[in-house]
Scaffold this motif. Structure first.
Motif, PDB file in Angstrom:
ATOM      1  N   TYR A 306       0.123   8.211  -3.776  1.00 46.49           N
ATOM      2  CA  TYR A 306       1.123   8.418  -4.488  1.00 46.49           C
ATOM      3  C   TYR A 306       2.052   7.400  -5.275  1.00 46.49           C
ATOM      4  O   TYR A 306       2.020   7.779  -7.025  1.00 46.49           O
ATOM      5  CB  TYR A 306       3.170   7.554  -3.336  1.00 46.49           C
ATOM      6  CG  TYR A 306       3.536   7.402  -4.086  1.00 46.49           C
ATOM      7  CD1 TYR A 306       4.584   8.251  -4.015  1.00 46.49           C
ATOM      8  CD2 TYR A 306       4.271   6.384  -4.698  1.00 46.49           C
ATOM      9  CE1 TYR A 306       5.323   8.716  -4.655  1.00 46.49           C
ATOM     10  CE2 TYR A 306       5.247   6.138  -4.631  1.00 46.49           C
ATOM     11  CZ  TYR A 306       6.537   7.631  -4.442  1.00 46.49           C
ATOM     12  OH  TYR A 306       7.334   7.500  -5.539  1.00 46.49           O
ATOM     13  N   ASP A 307       0.889   6.694  -5.607  1.00 47.07           N
ATOM     14  CA  ASP A 307       0.699   5.253  -6.396  1.00 47.07           C
ATOM     15  C   ASP A 307       0.055   6.399  -8.069  1.00 47.07           C
ATOM     16  O   ASP A 307      -0.026   5.019  -9.391  1.00 47.07           O
ATOM     17  CB  ASP A 307      -0.057   3.783  -6.635  1.00 47.07           C
ATOM     18  CG  ASP A 307      -1.357   3.724  -6.591  1.00 47.07           C
ATOM     19  OD1 ASP A 307      -1.749   5.007  -5.757  1.00 47.07           O
ATOM     20  OD2 ASP A 307      -2.233   2.902  -5.868  1.00 47.07           O
ATOM     21  N   SER A 333      -1.084   8.757   2.878  1.00 49.25           N
ATOM     22  CA  SER A 333       0.583   8.704   3.205  1.00 49.25           C
ATOM     23  C   SER A 333       1.696   8.414   4.248  1.00 49.25           C
ATOM     24  O   SER A 333       2.495   9.112   4.589  1.00 49.25           O
ATOM     25  CB  SER A 333       0.742  10.565   2.855  1.00 49.25           C
ATOM     26  OG  SER A 333       0.342  11.166   4.397  1.00 49.25           O
ATOM     27  N   LYS A 334       0.913   7.568   5.079  1.00 50.53           N
ATOM     28  CA  LYS A 334       1.095   7.035   6.610  1.00 50.53           C
ATOM     29  C   LYS A 334       2.453   6.648   6.213  1.00 50.53           C
ATOM     30  O   LYS A 334       3.326   6.725   6.857  1.00 50.53           O
ATOM     31  CB  LYS A 334       0.240   6.079   7.172  1.00 50.53           C
ATOM     32  CG  LYS A 334       0.649   5.648   7.893  1.00 50.53           C
ATOM     33  CD  LYS A 334      -0.366   4.874   8.261  1.00 50.53           C
ATOM     34  CE  LYS A 334       0.073   3.565  10.054  1.00 50.53           C
ATOM     35  NZ  LYS A 334       0.609   2.726   9.788  1.00 50.53           N
ATOM     36  N   ASP A 335       3.186   6.146   5.091  1.00 55.06           N
ATOM     37  CA  ASP A 335       4.289   4.653   4.837  1.00 55.06           C
ATOM     38  C   ASP A 335       5.164   5.374   3.654  1.00 55.06           C
ATOM     39  O   ASP A 335       6.216   4.972   3.232  1.00 55.06           O
ATOM     40  CB  ASP A 335       3.522   3.296   4.582  1.00 55.06           C
ATOM     41  CG  ASP A 335       2.776   2.554   5.611  1.00 55.06           C
ATOM     42  OD1 ASP A 335       2.972   2.633   6.593  1.00 55.06           O
ATOM     43  OD2 ASP A 335       1.760   2.176   5.311  1.00 55.06           O
ATOM     44  N   LEU A 336       4.169   6.683   3.402  1.00 55.42           N
ATOM     45  CA  LEU A 336       5.266   6.714   2.618  1.00 55.42           C
ATOM     46  C   LEU A 336       6.563   7.691   2.779  1.00 55.42           C
ATOM     47  O   LEU A 336       6.991   8.456   3.755  1.00 55.42           O
ATOM     48  CB  LEU A 336       5.256   8.672   1.287  1.00 55.42           C
ATOM     49  CG  LEU A 336       3.574   7.910   1.075  1.00 55.42           C
ATOM     50  CD1 LEU A 336       3.456   9.099   0.341  1.00 55.42           C
ATOM     51  CD2 LEU A 336       4.196   7.052  -0.606  1.00 55.42           C
ATOM     52  N   SER A 338       9.976  10.550   3.495  1.00 48.10           N
ATOM     53  CA  SER A 338       9.764  11.839   3.063  1.00 48.10           C
ATOM     54  C   SER A 338      10.960  12.285   1.438  1.00 48.10           C
ATOM     55  O   SER A 338       9.874  13.600   0.750  1.00 48.10           O
ATOM     56  CB  SER A 338      10.907  12.875   3.554  1.00 48.10           C
ATOM     57  OG  SER A 338      12.214  12.043   3.677  1.00 48.10           O
ATOM     58  N   GLU A 339      11.410  11.666   1.089  1.00 45.59           N
ATOM     59  CA  GLU A 339      11.906  11.629  -0.839  1.00 45.59           C
ATOM     60  C   GLU A 339      10.662  11.873  -1.550  1.00 45.59           C
ATOM     61  O   GLU A 339      10.076  12.212  -1.614  1.00 45.59           O
ATOM     62  CB  GLU A 339      12.822  10.652  -0.823  1.00 45.59           C
ATOM     63  CG  GLU A 339      14.295  11.180  -0.023  1.00 45.59           C
ATOM     64  CD  GLU A 339      14.573  12.681  -0.921  1.00 45.59           C
ATOM     65  OE1 GLU A 339      14.374  12.739  -2.033  1.00 45.59           O
ATOM     66  OE2 GLU A 339      15.021  13.502   0.106  1.00 45.59           O
ATOM     67  N   GLN A 340      10.191  10.249  -1.295  1.00 47.10           N
ATOM     68  CA  GLN A 340       7.924  10.230  -2.000  1.00 47.10           C
ATOM     69  C   GLN A 340       7.398  11.688  -2.065  1.00 47.10           C
ATOM     70  O   GLN A 340       7.140  12.627  -3.231  1.00 47.10           O
ATOM     71  CB  GLN A 340       8.436   8.584  -1.431  1.00 47.10           C
ATOM     72  CG  GLN A 340       8.595   7.386  -1.407  1.00 47.10           C
ATOM     73  CD  GLN A 340       7.632   6.656  -1.538  1.00 47.10           C
ATOM     74  OE1 GLN A 340       7.497   6.825  -0.213  1.00 47.10           O
ATOM     75  NE2 GLN A 340       7.580   5.337  -2.364  1.00 47.10           N
ATOM     76  N   ILE A 341       7.216  11.784  -0.955  1.00 50.21           N
ATOM     77  CA  ILE A 341       6.816  13.296  -0.024  1.00 50.21           C
ATOM     78  C   ILE A 341       6.789  14.789  -1.167  1.00 50.21           C
ATOM     79  O   ILE A 341       5.940  15.073  -1.855  1.00 50.21           O
ATOM     80  CB  ILE A 341       6.140  13.402   1.107  1.00 50.21           C
ATOM     81  CG1 ILE A 341       6.059  12.162   1.919  1.00 50.21           C
ATOM     82  CG2 ILE A 341       5.195  14.652   0.948  1.00 50.21           C
ATOM     83  CD1 ILE A 341       5.587  13.024   3.161  1.00 50.21           C
ATOM     84  N   VAL A 344       6.429  14.261  -5.047  1.00 45.75           N
ATOM     85  CA  VAL A 344       4.639  14.614  -4.958  1.00 45.75           C
ATOM     86  C   VAL A 344       5.150  16.018  -4.974  1.00 45.75           C
ATOM     87  O   VAL A 344       4.075  16.854  -6.235  1.00 45.75           O
ATOM     88  CB  VAL A 344       4.553  14.036  -4.663  1.00 45.75           C
ATOM     89  CG1 VAL A 344       2.573  14.891  -4.937  1.00 45.75           C
ATOM     90  CG2 VAL A 344       4.164  12.650  -4.094  1.00 45.75           C
ATOM     91  N   ASN A 345       5.994  17.514  -4.746  1.00 38.99           N
ATOM     92  CA  ASN A 345       5.452  18.028  -4.600  1.00 38.99           C
ATOM     93  C   ASN A 345       6.653  19.246  -5.734  1.00 38.99           C
ATOM     94  O   ASN A 345       5.368  19.901  -5.953  1.00 38.99           O
ATOM     95  CB  ASN A 345       6.262  18.823  -3.359  1.00 38.99           C
ATOM     96  CG  ASN A 345       5.240  18.756  -1.759  1.00 38.99           C
ATOM     97  OD1 ASN A 345       4.655  19.814  -1.678  1.00 38.99           O
ATOM     98  ND2 ASN A 345       6.131  17.963  -0.802  1.00 38.99           N
ATOM     99  N   ASN A 346       7.072  17.642  -5.862  1.00 36.38           N
ATOM    100  CA  ASN A 346       8.342  18.785  -7.126  1.00 36.38           C
ATOM    101  C   ASN A 346       7.603  18.591  -8.426  1.00 36.38           C
ATOM    102  O   ASN A 346       7.542  19.019  -9.376  1.00 36.38           O
ATOM    103  CB  ASN A 346       9.075  18.185  -7.163  1.00 36.38           C
ATOM    104  CG  ASN A 346      10.477  18.096  -5.918  1.00 36.38           C
ATOM    105  OD1 ASN A 346      10.664  19.825  -5.988  1.00 36.38           O
ATOM    106  ND2 ASN A 346      11.571  17.234  -5.676  1.00 36.38           N
TER     107      ASN A 346
END
Length: 453
Positions: A306-307, A333-336, A338-341, A344-346
């Protein structure tokens, strides 16, 4: 020199410390040689017999003998199978006594070769036996079983029959040019029949090539920047600590490989060096190799965190692979949230797979790969599939000749020229199942087998 009418012997099971070993003897003297080692002869009758084996007057072992009369055996010859007590010394001792009594040691694959030469199996069945023994995944296992049993081999016989029917119709037209009302012999009829044959052959080739890729393995490169968890992902996938995992960027300076079996598909994994700007000469070599593997790979597992997923280096990597088969993996992705995931999808415009490779949390990735390569198209047809490249090559020659004949008919070439290509196609089908063969080629085919088969 080895002769095909020699009586041969070999262990049918691995020689090791185990409860039971199986020794197989085949040839016209199989029972006679066995009876030289027993005080109570094995009768000339199919069945199981408990006997004591002797070397001269010395007891060697107490065994169970399974006797097959010719031609009702795998090889089509007289066959004796001896189930003796396992153990390296005991098994080898019994084999040596058999050799002293007149047998010779079998060559690799010689039992199967004799089965073929005696008309017990065709070449597709013979290759099926080898495919079954060396199966690396469930798909290879099923294809090996189907081909060994001959359940789908009639497809080749049907193709041969259809081709010969067309050849015969054309030959009648050549021999009796004034007799022009042979049913089904018009140009339109012949084109339709040949197109159907071409479609059938091309269908087998297509399914077979798909199967070969899944059986040999999908070449899969794991790529990403340094320290995103590529080596942890490889270790989690193959379930062993094969790659070195540290927090130091650039740890993987060369290529690390692994192999996993996912049901119907084998995945050949390559953990590449992390891609980044560096002045380290050795590391740069690894990075350049990684870029080459991206080009060659059938599937790319692109790992990001993510970073770092938005940085310039990641964008450059994504541009290298976006036109290839790939899966984007958001690792750690353990502490991410749903918005952060979703973010990344977007960004990538496609769904990413979340993993925590260091903790073995990769089920999402495994499920996606299995769905991508589930091979339902191969299996649902319930028809002939070949995974031997020589056999596929013969089918490609059949296809080439049939398509050439089709083109020539459509171009109004003389009908006897059309028949030349059809005869060639028919002969290649015969070669595929072993109706025509070269002895040296047959020897080479069966020497790929293990000893005792």
């Amino acid at each position: 020199m080895a002769q095909i009418n020699d009586t041969i012997v070999a262990p049918a099971t691995n020689i090791a410390t185990q409860a039971i070993s199986l020794i197989r003897i085949s040839g016209e003297d199989a029972r006679e040689i066995t009876n030289k080692m027993t005080k109570k002869p094995v009768p000339d009758k199919r069945g199981f017999y408990l006997r004591k084996l002797y070397e001269g007057s010395e007891l060697v072992d107490e065994v169970v003998i399974n006797f097959y009369n010719a031609p009702n055996s795998f090889t089509g010859e007289e066959v004796v199978e001896i189930a003796c007590h396992g153990g390296i010394l005991n098994t080898n001792h019994i084999i040596n006594v058999i050799l002293k009594n007149g047998a010779r040691m079998a060559l690799k694959g010689e039992f199967s070769q004799r089965a073929f030469l005696n008309g017990k199996i065709d070449l597709i069945q013979a290759e099926g036996i080898n495919d079954l023994i060396h199966a690396s995944n469930d798909l290879a296992l099923k294809i090996g079983i189907d081909n060994m049993s001959g359940s789908h081999n009639k497809a080749v016989l049907i193709l041969k029959e259809k081709l010969m029917d067309i050849i015969s119709r054309i030959q009648v037209s050549i021999d009796y040019p004034d007799y022009d009302d042979v049913e089904g012999s018009s140009h339109e009829d012949l084109i339709l029949l040949l197109q159907q044959i071409a479609n059938d052959v091309d269908g087998i080739i297509k399914r077979s090539k798909m199967a070969v890729k899944s059986v040999d393995g999908i070449n899969t490169a794991i790529i990403g920047e340094t320290n995103v968890g590529k080596s942890s992902l490889l270790n989690a996938l193959i379930n062993e600590d094969k790659a070195i995992v540290t927090d130091v960027p650039g740890t993987t300076r060369d290529i690390v490989e692994g192999k996993i079996n996912l049901g119907n598909t084998t995945i050949n994994l390559i953990d590449t060096a992390g891609i980044r700007e560096t002045t380290d000469v050795v590391e740069n070599i690894g990075i350049n190799k990684s870029k080459e593997y991206i080009k060659k790979a059938d599937l790319v597992l692109y790992v990001v965190n993510y970073d770092n997923y938005k940085d310039k280096q990641n964008q450059a990597m994504y541009n290298l692979l976006k036109d290839k088969q790939h899966i984007i993996i958001l690792n750690k992705s353990k502490d991410l949230t749903s918005e952060q995931i979703k973010e990344v999808n977007n960004y990538f415009g496609e769904k990413v797979v979340t993993t925590n490779a260091l903790y073995g949390d990769i089920d999402n990735l495994i499920n996606l790969i299995e769905d991508k390569y589930n091979n339902e198209e191969i299996l649902k047809e319930d028809s002939l599939v070949l995974i031997n490249l020589n056999q596929i090559s013969l089918l490609e020659k059949v296809s080439s000749n049939v398509h050439k004949a089709l083109d020539n008919i459509k171009a109004d070439f003389p009908i006897d020229i059309v028949n030349v290509d059809l005869y060639e196609a028919w002969n290649y089908l015969g070669e595929l199942i072993g109706e025509q063969y070269d002895e040296e080629i047959i020897d080479n085919i069966f020497r790929k087998y293990c000893l005792g088969k």
